[in-house]
Design an enzyme around this catalytic site. Structure first.
Site, PDB file in Angstrom:
ATOM      1  N   PHE A 113       0.858  -1.174   0.000  1.00 46.88           N
ATOM      2  CA  PHE A 113       0.000   0.000   0.000  1.00 46.88           C
ATOM      3  C   PHE A 113       0.902   1.236   0.000  1.00 46.88           C
ATOM      4  CE2 PHE A 113      -2.858   3.072   2.112  1.00 46.88           C
ATOM      5  CZ  PHE A 113      -3.941   2.966   1.268  1.00 46.88           C
ATOM      6  N   TYR A 209      -9.898  -0.764  11.589  1.00 52.07           N
ATOM      7  CA  TYR A 209     -11.164  -0.291  11.014  1.00 52.07           C
ATOM      8  C   TYR A 209     -11.575  -1.083   9.789  1.00 52.07           C
ATOM      9  CZ  TYR A 209      -7.647   2.332   8.375  1.00 52.07           C
ATOM     10  OH  TYR A 209      -6.533   2.676   7.654  1.00 52.07           O
ATOM     11  N   LYS A 210     -10.690  -1.997   9.311  1.00 47.87           N
ATOM     12  CA  LYS A 210     -11.046  -2.797   8.143  1.00 47.87           C
ATOM     13  C   LYS A 210     -11.791  -4.048   8.630  1.00 47.87           C
ATOM     14  CE  LYS A 210      -7.442  -0.714   5.339  1.00 47.87           C
ATOM     15  NZ  LYS A 210      -5.986  -0.687   5.093  1.00 47.87           N
ATOM     16  N   ARG A 356     -13.143  -4.320  -6.602  1.00 43.60           N
ATOM     17  CA  ARG A 356     -12.688  -5.094  -5.440  1.00 43.60           C
ATOM     18  C   ARG A 356     -13.866  -5.428  -4.526  1.00 43.60           C
ATOM     19  NH1 ARG A 356      -8.326  -2.678  -1.168  1.00 43.60           N
ATOM     20  NH2 ARG A 356     -10.092  -1.303  -0.745  1.00 43.60           N
TER      21      ARG A 356
HETATM   22  C1  PLP Z   1      -5.398   0.734   4.981  1.00 44.58           C
HETATM   23  C2  PLP Z   1      -3.912   0.707   4.965  1.00 44.58           C
HETATM   24  C3  PLP Z   1      -3.149   1.762   5.497  1.00 44.58           C
HETATM   25  C4  PLP Z   1      -3.811   2.999   6.020  1.00 44.58           C
HETATM   26  O1  PLP Z   1      -3.048   3.621   7.000  1.00 44.58           O
HETATM   27  P1  PLP Z   1      -3.727   4.688   7.968  1.00 44.58           P
HETATM   28  O2  PLP Z   1      -2.588   5.355   8.638  1.00 44.58           O
HETATM   29  O3  PLP Z   1      -4.607   3.905   8.915  1.00 44.58           O
HETATM   30  O4  PLP Z   1      -4.546   5.603   7.137  1.00 44.58           O
HETATM   31  C5  PLP Z   1      -1.776   1.634   5.524  1.00 44.58           C
HETATM   32  N1  PLP Z   1      -1.166   0.531   5.037  1.00 44.58           N
HETATM   33  C6  PLP Z   1      -1.867  -0.491   4.504  1.00 44.58           C
HETATM   34  C7  PLP Z   1      -1.155  -1.685   3.981  1.00 44.58           C
HETATM   35  C8  PLP Z   1      -3.256  -0.415   4.429  1.00 44.58           C
HETATM   36  O5  PLP Z   1      -3.948  -1.407   3.880  1.00 44.58           O
END
Ligand code: PLP
Length: 397
Positions: A113, A209-210, A356
Site C-alpha cells: 500500500f 477499522y477494516k 474489489r
Molecule cells: C489501509 C492501509 C493503510 C492505512 O493507514 P492509515 O494510517 O490507517 O490511514 C496503511 N497501510 C496499509 C497496507 C493499508 O492497507
C-alpha cells in the site's frame, strides 16, 4: 462451531445492502452506539480526569492489544494499540532498522500500500542518503532477500489483487540472511489465520477499522516479538512509552516490554467502540473464519465467472494464495462499481481498473454472495455502467 447467522445479526447493516467492502471499513456493531454513550456519560462525564485510573483508560491499549493478539497468533502481552497504521509502520521500521546498524536496504514490493512505502521513504530520507528503499515485484521478493537487506517490509495481502504472501517462507528466508521483518496485517488481521508467533515474525502492525470493525479512524496495533521487545528502541519516543511517564523525567527511558511502543494519549473513545466489535470476535476463531472466507471467495469467483465473461479475475485462483477479497479487472470498472453500488451491492474500485470485493463471514453468507453475483450480472449484461452519472469520480473511490 461459530454461529455466523448470530454474528451477522450483531451488526447494523442498512436494509437492502450487500456489504462487500468490510476490507476497507467494517460495519457498525449494533451495541456500539449505546456502549459509546455509556462510556461518554458514565466515564468521561462522571469521572472526568479520574477516569484514567477508575475506568482503566491508561491500561486500555495493552488490554485491547491482548484481545487482538489472539486473532493474529501473537503471544499475550506483545500487542499494543495506538496511533494510525501509517505511524506504526514508521515506528516499527525505524526500530527494526536500528537493530541492523550495518545494513542500509529496506526491501518491499510494488503490491504494498503506498502509505507504507511513503512512510519508509520519509524515514530513510531522514536517516541519510546511504539508505535505500528497494521495491520489487511481489513475485520477485524471495529472490531479492540478500545479505544487503536490513528489513523486509511487506503487507501480507496485496490491497489490489488480494494475493497473499507466504509469511513463513519469507520470514525464514529473511532470517537466514540476517534481516528482520516488518509485516503489515492491514488486510489479514480479521481476514486470515495469521500466525505471528509460529512464523517467527519480528514486528507486525495493522489497522482495526477494516476487517476488525472498529469504526472509521479506529487505532492501529503494533506487535513486537518477545525476543525483541526489550531491545527495540521506539523512534517515536513519546511520554506514554516511557518507563515512568508520571515521573516527568527530562530524559527518555523506554518502558518495559510492548508498552514502549506507545506514543501519546490513547484514543479512549475509539478503543471503546473497537471493544464492542471485539466482543463479536470473541465468538469465533480465525481458523473458522479463514475456512468460511475461502468458501465465500471461491463461490463468488465461480458465480461471477459463469455470469460475467467480460470480467478478468485478478486474484489468485488457489484459495491458499489469496486473502479475503476478490478482484476483477474491467476497463470500465469505476462506472460498473458505481452502478453496482446504486443497486445495493457495495464494493470499491482501485485504479486503474480493479473492482474489489471483500468477504467477511461474520456478516456475509453464501446467499449474499449469490445475490451480489446476480446483480453484477445485470450490471454487466445490460451495460448499466454505461451512464455518465457513474463515470464522474468521487474523491474516495
Ligand atoms: C489501509 C492501509 C493503510 C492505512 O493507514 P492509515 O494510517 O490507517 O490511514 C496503511 N497501510 C496499509 C497496507 C493499508 O492497507
Amino acid at each position: 462451531m461459530t454461529d455466523f447467522a448470530a454474528t451477522k445479526a450483531m451488526f447494523d447493516l442498512p436494509e437492502g445492502v450487500i456489504y462487500l467492502d468490510g476490507n476497507s471499513l467494517g460495519p457498525l456493531p449494533s451495541t456500539a452506539p449505546a456502549a459509546m454513550e455509556k462510556v461518554m456519560r458514565d466515564e468521561w462525564g462522571e469521572m472526568l480526569i479520574t477516569g484514567w485510573n477508575k475506568a482503566g483508560w491508561m491500561a486500555q491499549p495493552a488490554r485491547v492489544g491482548d484481545r487482538i493478539a489472539r486473532l493474529i497468533g501473537a503471544e499475550p502481552g506483545h500487542v499494543v494499540m495506538g496511533d494510525t497504521l501509517s505511524i506504526k509502520v514508521y515506528q516499527a521500521l525505524a526500530s527494526a532498522l536500528e537493530m541492523r546498524p550495518d545494513r542500509r536496504v529496506v526491501l518491499s514490493d510494488s503490491g504494498n500500500f503506498p502509505s507504507d512505502l511513503y512512510m519508509a521513504q520519509g524515514l530513510l530520507t531522514s536517516l541519510g542518503a546511504d539508505y535505500e528503499l528497494r521495491v520489487v515485484a511481489p513475485e520477485e521478493v524471495a529472490d531479492n532477500i540478500t545479505d544487503e537487506i536490513a528489513v523486509l517490509m511487506l503487507t501480507e495481502v496485496d490491497y489490489r489483487t488480494g494475493r497473499l504472501h507466504d509469511m513463513k517462507a519469507l520470514t525464514t528466508k529473511a532470517h537466514a540472511v540476517g534481516a528482520l521483518t516488518v509485516w503489515d496485517l492491514a488486510h489479514t488481521a480479521g481476514a486470515t489465520d495469521v500466525k505471528l508467533s509460529e512464523n517467527n515474525a519480528d514486528f507486525a502492525v495493522g489497522c482495526t477499522y477494516k476487517y476488525l470493525n472498529g469504526g472509521p479512524g479506529a487505532p492501529a496495533f503494533t506487535y513486537v516479538a518477545p525476543r525483541h521487545t526489550d531491545a527495540a528502541r521506539p523512534a517515536l519516543s513519546g511520554w506514554l512509552g516511557h518507563e515512568a511517564p508520571f515521573a516527568f523525567d527530562l530524559d527518555y527511558r523506554p518502558g518495559a516490554g510492548i508498552e514502549r511502543m506507545r506514543v501519546g494519549t490513547p484514543p479512549v473513545l475509539a478503543l471503546a467502540a473497537l471493544e464492542q466489535a471485539l466482543d463479536i470476535w470473541d465468538l469465533t476463531t480465525m481458523a473458522e473464519i479463514r475456512a468460511a472466507s475461502q468458501n465465500l471467495t471461491s463461490l463468488f469467483i465461480e458465480e461471477v465467472e459463469k455470469r460475467c465473461p467480460d470480467l478478468d479475475l485478478a486474484t489468485p485462483r488457489d484459495p491458499a494464495q489469496r486473502g479475503s477479497q476478490v478482484s476483477f479487472r474491467f476497463e470500465h470498472g469505476y462506472a460498473a462499481m458505481q452502478a453496482l453500488i446504486a443497486r445495493g451491492v457495495i464494493g470499491d474500485f482501485r485504479a486503474p481498473d480493479i473492482m474489489r470485493f471483500g468477504f467477511t463471514p461474520l456478516y456475509i453468507d453464501a446467499a449474499d454472495v449469490r445475490a451480489a453475483a446476480e446483480i453484477l450480472e445485470d450490471v454487466m449484461k445490460n451495460r448499466l455502467w454505461d451512464n455518465p452519472a457513474y463515470k464522474a469520480r468521487a474523491a474516495v473511490t
